[in-house]
Design an enzyme around this catalytic site. Structure first.
Site, PDB file in Angstrom:
ATOM      1  N   HIS A 189       0.848  -1.191   0.000  1.00  0.00           N
ATOM      2  CA  HIS A 189       0.000   0.000   0.000  1.00  0.00           C
ATOM      3  C   HIS A 189       0.880   1.236   0.000  1.00  0.00           C
ATOM      4  CE1 HIS A 189      -3.217   2.766   1.063  1.00  0.00           C
ATOM      5  NE2 HIS A 189      -4.030   1.818   0.625  1.00  0.00           N
ATOM      6  N   ASP A 197      -8.023  -5.102  -0.691  1.00  0.00           N
ATOM      7  CA  ASP A 197      -8.480  -5.887  -1.839  1.00  0.00           C
ATOM      8  C   ASP A 197      -8.189  -7.366  -1.698  1.00  0.00           C
ATOM      9  OD1 ASP A 197      -9.507  -3.799  -3.449  1.00  0.00           O
ATOM     10  OD2 ASP A 197      -7.450  -3.121  -3.696  1.00  0.00           O
TER      11      ASP A 197
HETATM   12  C1  LIG Z   1      -0.345  -0.337  -3.928  1.00  0.00           C
HETATM   13  C2  LIG Z   1       0.997  -0.116  -4.590  1.00  0.00           C
HETATM   14  C3  LIG Z   1       0.796   0.534  -5.971  1.00  0.00           C
HETATM   15  C4  LIG Z   1       1.781   0.841  -3.703  1.00  0.00           C
HETATM   16  O1  LIG Z   1       2.952   1.017  -4.343  1.00  0.00           O
HETATM   17  P1  LIG Z   1       4.100   2.025  -3.916  1.00  0.00           P
HETATM   18  O2  LIG Z   1       3.863   2.712  -2.642  1.00  0.00           O
HETATM   19  O3  LIG Z   1       4.291   2.872  -5.081  1.00  0.00           O
HETATM   20  O4  LIG Z   1       5.244   1.013  -3.634  1.00  0.00           O
HETATM   21  P2  LIG Z   1       6.354   0.683  -4.662  1.00  0.00           P
HETATM   22  O5  LIG Z   1       5.765   0.250  -5.950  1.00  0.00           O
HETATM   23  O6  LIG Z   1       7.281   1.852  -4.685  1.00  0.00           O
HETATM   24  O7  LIG Z   1       7.023  -0.558  -3.968  1.00  0.00           O
HETATM   25  C5  LIG Z   1       8.014  -0.511  -2.960  1.00  0.00           C
HETATM   26  C6  LIG Z   1       8.723  -1.850  -2.930  1.00  0.00           C
HETATM   27  O8  LIG Z   1       7.795  -2.886  -2.570  1.00  0.00           O
HETATM   28  C7  LIG Z   1       7.618  -3.782  -3.653  1.00  0.00           C
HETATM   29  N1  LIG Z   1       6.212  -4.063  -3.773  1.00  0.00           N
HETATM   30  C8  LIG Z   1       5.184  -3.230  -3.478  1.00  0.00           C
HETATM   31  N2  LIG Z   1       4.024  -3.836  -3.691  1.00  0.00           N
HETATM   32  C9  LIG Z   1       4.319  -5.067  -4.121  1.00  0.00           C
HETATM   33  C10 LIG Z   1       3.529  -6.143  -4.512  1.00  0.00           C
HETATM   34  N3  LIG Z   1       2.207  -6.065  -4.482  1.00  0.00           N
HETATM   35  N4  LIG Z   1       4.144  -7.266  -4.926  1.00  0.00           N
HETATM   36  C11 LIG Z   1       5.483  -7.345  -4.954  1.00  0.00           C
HETATM   37  N5  LIG Z   1       6.289  -6.347  -4.597  1.00  0.00           N
HETATM   38  C12 LIG Z   1       5.716  -5.220  -4.178  1.00  0.00           C
HETATM   39  C13 LIG Z   1       8.131  -3.057  -4.876  1.00  0.00           C
HETATM   40  O9  LIG Z   1       8.558  -3.938  -5.882  1.00  0.00           O
HETATM   41  C14 LIG Z   1       9.262  -2.261  -4.303  1.00  0.00           C
HETATM   42  O10 LIG Z   1      10.328  -3.126  -4.058  1.00  0.00           O
HETATM   43  P3  LIG Z   1      11.838  -2.676  -4.377  1.00  0.00           P
HETATM   44  O11 LIG Z   1      12.067  -1.520  -3.437  1.00  0.00           O
HETATM   45  O12 LIG Z   1      12.625  -3.886  -4.093  1.00  0.00           O
HETATM   46  O13 LIG Z   1      11.814  -2.247  -5.808  1.00  0.00           O
HETATM   47  C15 LIG Z   1       1.775  -1.431  -4.723  1.00  0.00           C
HETATM   48  O14 LIG Z   1       1.987  -1.993  -3.462  1.00  0.00           O
HETATM   49  C16 LIG Z   1       1.069  -2.405  -5.630  1.00  0.00           C
HETATM   50  O15 LIG Z   1       1.200  -2.319  -6.852  1.00  0.00           O
HETATM   51  N6  LIG Z   1       0.302  -3.380  -5.031  1.00  0.00           N
HETATM   52  C17 LIG Z   1      -0.459  -4.322  -5.831  1.00  0.00           C
HETATM   53  C18 LIG Z   1      -1.742  -3.697  -6.328  1.00  0.00           C
HETATM   54  C19 LIG Z   1      -2.750  -3.508  -5.228  1.00  0.00           C
HETATM   55  O16 LIG Z   1      -3.010  -4.396  -4.446  1.00  0.00           O
HETATM   56  N7  LIG Z   1      -3.372  -2.329  -5.225  1.00  0.00           N
HETATM   57  C20 LIG Z   1      -4.433  -2.009  -4.286  1.00  0.00           C
HETATM   58  C21 LIG Z   1      -3.997  -1.004  -3.290  1.00  0.00           C
HETATM   59  S1  LIG Z   1      -5.246  -0.795  -2.030  1.00  0.00           S
END
Ligand SMILES: CC(C)(COP(=O)(O)OP(=O)(O)OC[C@H]1O[C@@H](n2cnc3c(N)ncnc32)[C@H](O)[C@@H]1OP(=O)(O)O)[C@@H](O)C(=O)NCCC(=O)NCCS
Length: 374
Positions: free
Chosen positions: A259, A310
């Site tokens: 998140h 979710d």
């Molecule tokens: C929600 C989300 C977009 C938040 O992303 P964010 O704050 O931008 O976090 P980042 O994408 O910068 O991720 C930070 C680190 O965690 C990892 N990470 C974050 N979410 C992850 C996931 N769902 N699966 C695998 N790795 C994940 C990233 O790869 C990154 O790792 P790294 O530092 O080794 O590259 C992200 O967690 C995600 O895409 N989750 C899946 C989709 C989801 O469930 N969305 C609903 C949100 S309520």
């Protein structure tokens, strides 16, 4: 050099009295109430009142709101005609986005003439959005459109329209709690989108159709559908570990995990997890919840990431017999209360959103070369 915050991370864009997401402590607040205080104690309709008026309703106020919502359930015939002639292969969330836009072309007949127009529209949108989703689902599966009823609350009415059967009290209560948990979440992408559109003083229908467009993305509300697709692709509990390892090796995002704001547990997840476990036990089908729990454990151990809202809502909806592509629509139905509350708040104290960008293009001073010489 200006500091850029990609994705506006950490930027406070406006004040709001509606909700607060406290990511460091895993707390979600609706108008001063912790979500743990609200979930299971108040109905979705009470939450609608809370978000719009910043306080829980008295019984009289709740009765008035319930009456107003039920009075607005009929869709214009033109919208029904379009829903029942749209491509059956269309995604329900796209039908909803388009239907909201269409609804904006019909005059708003006010239920209560003392009510400001934008508030009357908010009532209509909360009352009608579930009907759009359920009617499209009935039409695409070759089933009749059940008549609108005025004797059912919002959650029960959606179940009635989707299934054409009298909704059970347990399914109704489960969906009602899911609605409560999904109603509001601060300046998330779709809510922020709605406020950006509203800040131009555009109309509420435009703000909400834009919000639905933002919600459908897999990094936002679309993740719940991704969770079920992932569970189906993995297939069984014994294959979870290898599948996740492979996905992580390929740097894939695991849907329903992580998140932007919560750095500890998403407070909505335990409620949905408990509901998912209960429903799975009742159905005698523990496979999905067992797989989910294993995925959550691995992701916590391997990446320090928690399951989000979710992750378990997917199993809840699946267990309720909701088709996968109606998961995000259900999210949209419940979030309609939050979106409309934010649009009303934006109108009440407006300031146009207009951020700056850091130019990273070619050096300035280029001269136009005639087209034949390029
Ligand atoms: C929600 C989300 C977009 C938040 O992303 P964010 O704050 O931008 O976090 P980042 O994408 O910068 O991720 C930070 C680190 O965690 C990892 N990470 C974050 N979410 C992850 C996931 N769902 N699966 C695998 N790795 C994940 C990233 O790869 C990154 O790792 P790294 O530092 O080794 O590259 C992200 O967690 C995600 O895409 N989750 C899946 C989709 C989801 O469930 N969305 C609903 C949100 S309520």
């Amino acid at each position: 050099m200006a500091v850029i915050s990609r994705g506006l991370e950490g930027i406070i864009a406006a004040e709001t009295r509606i909700g607060d997401v406290r990511g460091d402590v895993g707390q979600l607040i609706y108008c001063g109430y912790d979500i743990n205080e609200l979930a299971g104690k108040v109905s979705y309709e009470e939450i609608v009142h809370l978000l719009w008026h910043n306080r829980l309703p008295t019984q009289k106020e709740l009765d008035a709101l319930t009456t107003a919502l039920r009075a607005e359930r009929e869709l214009p015939q033109g919208v029904i005609d379009w829903i029942t002639s749209a491509p059956k292969t269309a995604a329900p969330i796209d039908i909803m986005r388009t239907a909201v836009s269409m609804l904006g072309c019909y005059p708003t007949v006010r239920h209560d003439l003392d009510m400001p127009e934008s508030h009357a529209i908010a009532i209509k949108l909360v009352a009608q959005i579930g009907i759009v989703a359920a009617y499209f689902h009935r039409y695409r599966t070759g089933q009749d459109l059940p008549p609108i009823r005025k004797d059912l609350g919002e959650a029960a009415h959606f179940l009635w329209l989707m299934t054409g059967k009298e909704p059970g009290s347990e399914a109704t209560q489960t969906l009602d709690v899911a609605y409560v948990l999904h109603a509001e979440h601060g300046f998330n992408a779709s809510t922020f989108t709605s406020r950006v559109v509203a800040s131009t003083l555009s109309d509420m229908y435009s703000a909400i159709s834009a919000a639905i467009g933002a919600l459908k993305g897999p990094l936002h509300g679309g993740a719940n559908e991704g969770v079920i697709h992932m569970l189906q692709e993995i297939g069984s509990l014994d294959k979870v570990d290898a599948w996740i390892e492979e996905a992580l090796a390929q740097k894939k995002k695991i849907m329903g995990i992580g998140h932007r704001v919560y750095k500890v547990l998403d407070p909505r997840a335990p409620h949905l997890k408990a509901m998912a476990i209960k429903l799975s036990e009742e159905l005698g089908d523990a496979k999905w919840i067992q797989m989910s729990e294993r995925i959550a454990t691995i992701m916590k151990e391997r990446k320090g990431l928690n399951a989000n809202v979710d992750f378990y809502s997917a199993t809840v909806y699946y267990s309720l017999g909701v088709p996968t592509d109606l998961f995000t629509p259900i999210f949209a139905i419940s979030r309609m209360s939050g979106w409309t509350a934010h649009v009303l708040e934006q109108y009440g104290d407006n300031r146009l959103f207009r951020p700056l960008s850091e130019y990273a293009g070619a050096p300035v001073g280029k001269k136009v070369v005639p087209i034949a010489e390029r």
